[in-house]
Design a protein around this motif. Structure first.
Motif, PDB file in Angstrom:
ATOM      1  N   TYR A  12      24.719  14.870  60.177  1.00  0.00           N
ATOM      2  CA  TYR A  12      23.317  15.094  60.552  1.00  0.00           C
ATOM      3  C   TYR A  12      23.290  15.947  61.818  1.00  0.00           C
ATOM      4  CZ  TYR A  12      18.448  13.705  61.557  1.00  0.00           C
ATOM      5  OH  TYR A  12      17.096  13.690  61.802  1.00  0.00           O
TER       6      TYR A  12
ATOM      7  N   GLN B  51      24.148   8.998  63.715  1.00  0.00           N
ATOM      8  CA  GLN B  51      23.781   8.966  62.298  1.00  0.00           C
ATOM      9  C   GLN B  51      25.055   8.928  61.462  1.00  0.00           C
ATOM     10  OE1 GLN B  51      20.718   8.968  60.982  1.00  0.00           O
ATOM     11  NE2 GLN B  51      19.428   9.494  62.735  1.00  0.00           N
TER      12      GLN B  51
ATOM     13  N   ILE C  70      22.963  14.387  52.557  1.00  0.00           N
ATOM     14  CA  ILE C  70      23.167  15.543  53.433  1.00  0.00           C
ATOM     15  C   ILE C  70      24.432  16.294  53.025  1.00  0.00           C
ATOM     16  CG2 ILE C  70      23.733  16.250  55.786  1.00  0.00           C
ATOM     17  CD1 ILE C  70      21.793  14.156  56.804  1.00  0.00           C
TER      18      ILE C  70
END
Length: 289
Positions: free
Chosen positions: A36, A47, A53
């Motif tokens: 992230y 994170q 992602i």
């Protein structure tokens, strides 16, 4: 008159913006996938390494590889390898939702406490990454595509309902009594990409290996568009396991990141784009919906 879409200067500007975004995101590479990024373009270690992602970045750098942009192929390969070697659950099958940045005592990736859950949302993104990797000729993308296709078929796709089940426990023994259109929306996106990828491999559109993906996209889209017509073109997001709308879901947590209360305007725009994409595919390949 040359429209902006075909204006050479505008196309050059768009290419410049694309390259700038790809360059900005290079720092997201971490040992177990992609991290992230904060507003400065640095990895936010608070994170976890999230599947969606890592998959999005793999998808993006596969596109970069198709564009011939230097370094993108290597980053896409890193993403495919991370999904196969770190996110894939070798014991129970499927893919973890999130990993810790630090490895365990054995040097292997460790899922976060919540990340052992197997979600349709994360698995939709794995299918997208694998499909884009196939189109770009990324190493091992075929291996990832076969693995994620088998999991979709076995656990997530509910043929009777024509939609995706939401989530399972790590060993797939328990299914969550919730259904949502967010995960199904990204499944449409991924299924259309999977259909494209199969065609690119020379598989006929009416071959079950390809056709099932367009069928699934159409099934979900038909449900959502019918639903929107019944609700003044707003799309309810949350349902029980029988696909009855739960109108007050997350009423006390309206800003939930993945399951916000009520209808989501941004999702309506995504559904519109996906509908246009599917319409073109259906007309091109003679599918009646």
């Amino acid at each position: 008159m040359i429209t902006p879409l075909y204006n050479p200067q505008h196309k050059q500007w768009l290419l410049g913006q694309s390259k700038a975004l790809l360059e900005f995101a290079r720092k997201s590479k971490v040992p177990f996938g992609f991290g992230y990024l904060d507003k400065h373009g640095e990895v936010d270690l608070s994170q976890p390494v999230q599947t969606w992602i890592s998959c999005r970045m793999t998808h993006i750098y596969s596109i970069g590889a198709l564009m011939g942009i230097e370094g993108c192929r290597e980053l896409a390969e890193h993403g495919i390898n991370a999904l196969l070697e770190h996110f894939q659950d070798r014991e129970h099958g499927g893919f973890f939702e999130a990993l810790e940045h630090q490895p365990g005592a054995d040097g292997q990736a460790v899922p976060t406490e919540a990340g052992t859950q197997k979600t349709a949302y994360a698995h939709a993104f794995v299918l997208l990454a694998a499909s884009s990797g196939l189109l770009a000729g990324i190493k091992r993308a075929d291996e990832l595509f076969d693995a994620i296709s088998a999991i979709h078929d076995r656990y997530f796709w509910d043929e009777a309902a024509g939609k995706m089940r939401e989530s399972f426990s790590r060993d797939f023994s328990e299914s969550e009594p919730y259904r949502g259109v967010n995960a199904n929306m990204h499944t449409v996106e991924a299924s259309l990409a999977a259909f494209d990828a199969q065609l690119a491999l020379g598989i006929a559109a009416d071959d079950e290996r390809a056709a099932r993906w367009l069928h699934r996209a159409n099934s979900i889209l038909q449900f959502v568009f019918n639903l929107s017509e019944q609700n003044a073109y707003r799309i309810p997001e949350h349902f029980d396991e029988n696909w009855n709308v739960v109108w007050d879901y997350n009423e006390n947590d309206k800003a939930h990141q993945f399951r916000p209360y009520g209808a989501t305007v941004g999702h309506a725009l995504e559904w519109a784009r996906l509908g246009c994409h599917a319409l073109v595919m259906n007309r091109k390949y003679g599918v009646k919906t």
